[in-house]
Design an enzyme around this catalytic site. Structure first.
Site, PDB file in Angstrom:
ATOM      1  N   ASP A  56       0.822  -1.222   0.000  1.00 50.59           N
ATOM      2  CA  ASP A  56       0.000   0.000   0.000  1.00 50.59           C
ATOM      3  C   ASP A  56       0.853   1.268   0.000  1.00 50.59           C
ATOM      4  O   ASP A  56       0.316   2.380   0.097  1.00 50.59           O
ATOM      5  CB  ASP A  56      -0.950   0.016   1.210  1.00 50.59           C
ATOM      6  CG  ASP A  56      -0.198   0.033   2.528  1.00 50.59           C
ATOM      7  OD1 ASP A  56       1.052   0.071   2.514  1.00 50.59           O
ATOM      8  OD2 ASP A  56      -0.861   0.010   3.580  1.00 50.59           O
ATOM      9  N   GLY A  57       2.171   1.117  -0.082  1.00 51.19           N
ATOM     10  CA  GLY A  57       3.037   2.290  -0.183  1.00 51.19           C
ATOM     11  C   GLY A  57       3.683   2.708   1.124  1.00 51.19           C
ATOM     12  O   GLY A  57       4.607   3.518   1.136  1.00 51.19           O
ATOM     13  N   GLU A  58       3.192   2.170   2.260  1.00 49.42           N
ATOM     14  CA  GLU A  58       3.826   2.527   3.530  1.00 49.42           C
ATOM     15  C   GLU A  58       5.256   1.990   3.582  1.00 49.42           C
ATOM     16  O   GLU A  58       5.603   1.034   2.889  1.00 49.42           O
ATOM     17  CB  GLU A  58       3.033   1.934   4.703  1.00 49.42           C
ATOM     18  CG  GLU A  58       1.764   2.686   5.004  1.00 49.42           C
ATOM     19  CD  GLU A  58       1.069   2.143   6.246  1.00 49.42           C
ATOM     20  OE1 GLU A  58       1.688   1.362   7.009  1.00 49.42           O
ATOM     21  OE2 GLU A  58      -0.105   2.502   6.448  1.00 49.42           O
ATOM     22  N   ARG A  74      12.932  26.987  -1.866  1.00 52.90           N
ATOM     23  CA  ARG A  74      12.651  28.062  -2.818  1.00 52.90           C
ATOM     24  C   ARG A  74      11.371  28.819  -2.500  1.00 52.90           C
ATOM     25  O   ARG A  74      11.264  30.001  -2.733  1.00 52.90           O
ATOM     26  CB  ARG A  74      12.594  27.505  -4.253  1.00 52.90           C
ATOM     27  CG  ARG A  74      13.966  27.351  -4.861  1.00 52.90           C
ATOM     28  CD  ARG A  74      13.915  26.715  -6.228  1.00 52.90           C
ATOM     29  NE  ARG A  74      13.595  25.291  -6.160  1.00 52.90           N
ATOM     30  CZ  ARG A  74      13.557  24.496  -7.217  1.00 52.90           C
ATOM     31  NH1 ARG A  74      13.785  24.988  -8.412  1.00 52.90           N
ATOM     32  NH2 ARG A  74      13.292  23.215  -7.081  1.00 52.90           N
ATOM     33  N   ASP A 133      20.327  34.325 -13.489  1.00 58.09           N
ATOM     34  CA  ASP A 133      19.381  35.246 -12.835  1.00 58.09           C
ATOM     35  C   ASP A 133      20.090  35.943 -11.675  1.00 58.09           C
ATOM     36  O   ASP A 133      21.217  35.588 -11.310  1.00 58.09           O
ATOM     37  CB  ASP A 133      18.115  34.509 -12.378  1.00 58.09           C
ATOM     38  CG  ASP A 133      18.407  33.344 -11.456  1.00 58.09           C
ATOM     39  OD1 ASP A 133      19.438  33.368 -10.764  1.00 58.09           O
ATOM     40  OD2 ASP A 133      17.595  32.393 -11.430  1.00 58.09           O
ATOM     41  N   LYS A 193      16.014  37.730 -14.765  1.00 59.64           N
ATOM     42  CA  LYS A 193      15.042  36.684 -15.140  1.00 59.64           C
ATOM     43  C   LYS A 193      13.670  37.006 -14.573  1.00 59.64           C
ATOM     44  O   LYS A 193      13.551  37.450 -13.440  1.00 59.64           O
ATOM     45  CB  LYS A 193      15.510  35.326 -14.594  1.00 59.64           C
ATOM     46  CG  LYS A 193      14.538  34.174 -14.848  1.00 59.64           C
ATOM     47  CD  LYS A 193      15.131  32.830 -14.438  1.00 59.64           C
ATOM     48  CE  LYS A 193      14.828  32.475 -13.017  1.00 59.64           C
ATOM     49  NZ  LYS A 193      15.313  31.141 -12.623  1.00 59.64           N
ATOM     50  N   ARG A 236      10.145  34.791 -14.113  1.00 59.83           N
ATOM     51  CA  ARG A 236       9.556  33.458 -14.310  1.00 59.83           C
ATOM     52  C   ARG A 236       8.057  33.590 -14.532  1.00 59.83           C
ATOM     53  O   ARG A 236       7.352  34.199 -13.731  1.00 59.83           O
ATOM     54  CB  ARG A 236       9.851  32.578 -13.089  1.00 59.83           C
ATOM     55  CG  ARG A 236       9.322  31.161 -13.221  1.00 59.83           C
ATOM     56  CD  ARG A 236       9.742  30.281 -12.050  1.00 59.83           C
ATOM     57  NE  ARG A 236      11.127  29.851 -12.101  1.00 59.83           N
ATOM     58  CZ  ARG A 236      11.603  28.901 -12.894  1.00 59.83           C
ATOM     59  NH1 ARG A 236      10.799  28.283 -13.743  1.00 59.83           N
ATOM     60  NH2 ARG A 236      12.872  28.564 -12.863  1.00 59.83           N
TER      61      ARG A 236
HETATM   62  C1  R5P Z   1      16.074  29.691  -9.084  1.00 64.03           C
HETATM   63  O1  R5P Z   1      16.232  30.887  -8.986  1.00 64.03           O
HETATM   64  C2  R5P Z   1      17.231  28.758  -9.194  1.00 64.03           C
HETATM   65  O2  R5P Z   1      18.440  29.384  -8.893  1.00 64.03           O
HETATM   66  C3  R5P Z   1      17.322  28.137 -10.557  1.00 64.03           C
HETATM   67  O3  R5P Z   1      17.684  29.121 -11.503  1.00 64.03           O
HETATM   68  C4  R5P Z   1      16.028  27.529 -10.963  1.00 64.03           C
HETATM   69  O4  R5P Z   1      15.458  26.813  -9.899  1.00 64.03           O
HETATM   70  C5  R5P Z   1      16.224  26.625 -12.137  1.00 64.03           C
HETATM   71  O5  R5P Z   1      15.006  26.054 -12.463  1.00 64.03           O
HETATM   72  P1  R5P Z   1      14.729  25.494 -13.903  1.00 64.03           P
HETATM   73  O6  R5P Z   1      15.904  24.625 -14.290  1.00 64.03           O
HETATM   74  O7  R5P Z   1      13.465  24.711 -13.757  1.00 64.03           O
HETATM   75  O8  R5P Z   1      14.556  26.662 -14.820  1.00 64.03           O
END
Ligand code: R5P
Length: 291
Positions: free
Chosen positions: A33-35, A90, A165, A188, A190
């Protein structure tokens, strides 16, 4: 004693060799069952180190709960988690009302279980120390950037280090200073998991070898987009160095299609791109723990 899980036996062997700890595998059975059923040695020493990288983290968080609670019952008085990749760092604020701030929740969870946590390049963007995210007595944060920088200096002498970024600025600055290379950072925005808009910095890339340096590649789209732009701006080559080679499905293909040459990573997350071992640094951090 160094407790580890079977799928991390290679890293455990390296860490045991560097630290002198006695490696012991946690026996693991998955019920239909995954446990999970886990088994530890029936008597544990006072100080125990658990190695568990948190890539693909959800089930591993349950493992940590089960192992840490049982380890205390079996005699461990001081528990250290060595997690070369720490997940859920994150999501460090609620970007819209009601969003769970995972960093705070997971950080508090780990702090209830462990006395010390050692990790590499956790994604701490809006806070200054690991202890703020994981309030344990000893929260130790190592970086893969210096060792990756040394690797880059050998493989691509003179290459320009490019952060994809703003958050990568810290690793680029550290690495560029160490090896005396130029460094620059993109901007960057997102828009989605696989949708990022990147703007190159105002530096001349024509004729330069470029190495993109970041803490992690997950879908690979951040790195791929930065690579595409760098090549379009005249870079003669674009290679990639990351601490955490998470590489979700399709990531390597995305890098290849963007024209990326070599991909290098630390061994924090096991992957064919691993070239830089972190066990020596992790072992040194273990030796620095009090007691
Ligand atoms: C976020 O700022 C991290 O430093 C990476 O740039 C990011 O998590 C990379 O994610 P992905 O490869 O999905 O673009």
């Amino acid at each position: 004693m160094l407790l580890y899980f079977d799928d991390e036996a290679a890293m455990a062997a390296r860490l045991a060799a560097e630290s002198g700890l006695n490696p012991v595998a946690v026996a693991r059975h998955r019920f239909p069952d995954g446990e999970l059923k886990l088994r530890l040695p029936p008597r544990l020493p006072g100080r125990v180190v658990l190695l568990r990288g948190l890539q693909q983290p959800n089930e591993k968080l349950v493992e940590l709960l089960l192992v840490a609670r049982a380890a205390r019952e079996l005699g461990a008085r001081h528990l250290t988690l060595v997690s070369p990749y720490l997940a859920y760092m994150r999501q460090d604020m609620a970007f819209s009302p009601g969003e769970v701030v995972s960093q705070r929740v997971v950080g508090a969870f780990l702090a209830q279980l462990f006395d010390a946590v050692i990790t590499v390049d956790p994604h701490l963007h809006r806070i200054a120390t690991l202890g703020e995210a994981i309030p344990v007595a000893d929260a130790i944060w190592l970086s893969g950037a210096p060792a990756l920088a040394d690797w880059i200096a050998r493989e691509r002498p003179g290459a320009l280090l490019l952060g994809p970024d703003e958050e990568a600025g810290q690793w680029v600055a550290q690495a560029a200073e160490r090896i005396g290379h130029d460094g620059a950072v993109c901007r960057k925005v997102r828009h989605g998991d696989r949708d990022v808009a990147i703007a190159l910095p105002e530096v001349e890339l024509r004729g330069r070898a470029v190495v993109i340096l970041d803490d992690m590649a997950s879908t690979g789209h951040t790195v791929a987009q930065a690579a595409r732009l760098a090549l379009a701006a005249g870079a003669v080559s674009v290679d990639v160095a990351v601490t955490h080679a998470l590489f979700a499905e399709g990531a390597e293909q995305a890098l290849h299609e963007a024209g990326v040459g070599a991909v290098w990573s630390t061994d924090c997350v096991p992957h064919s791109s691993n070239v830089v071992p972190m066990a020596p640094l992790l072992a040194r951090a273990l030796r620095q723990l009090p007691g």
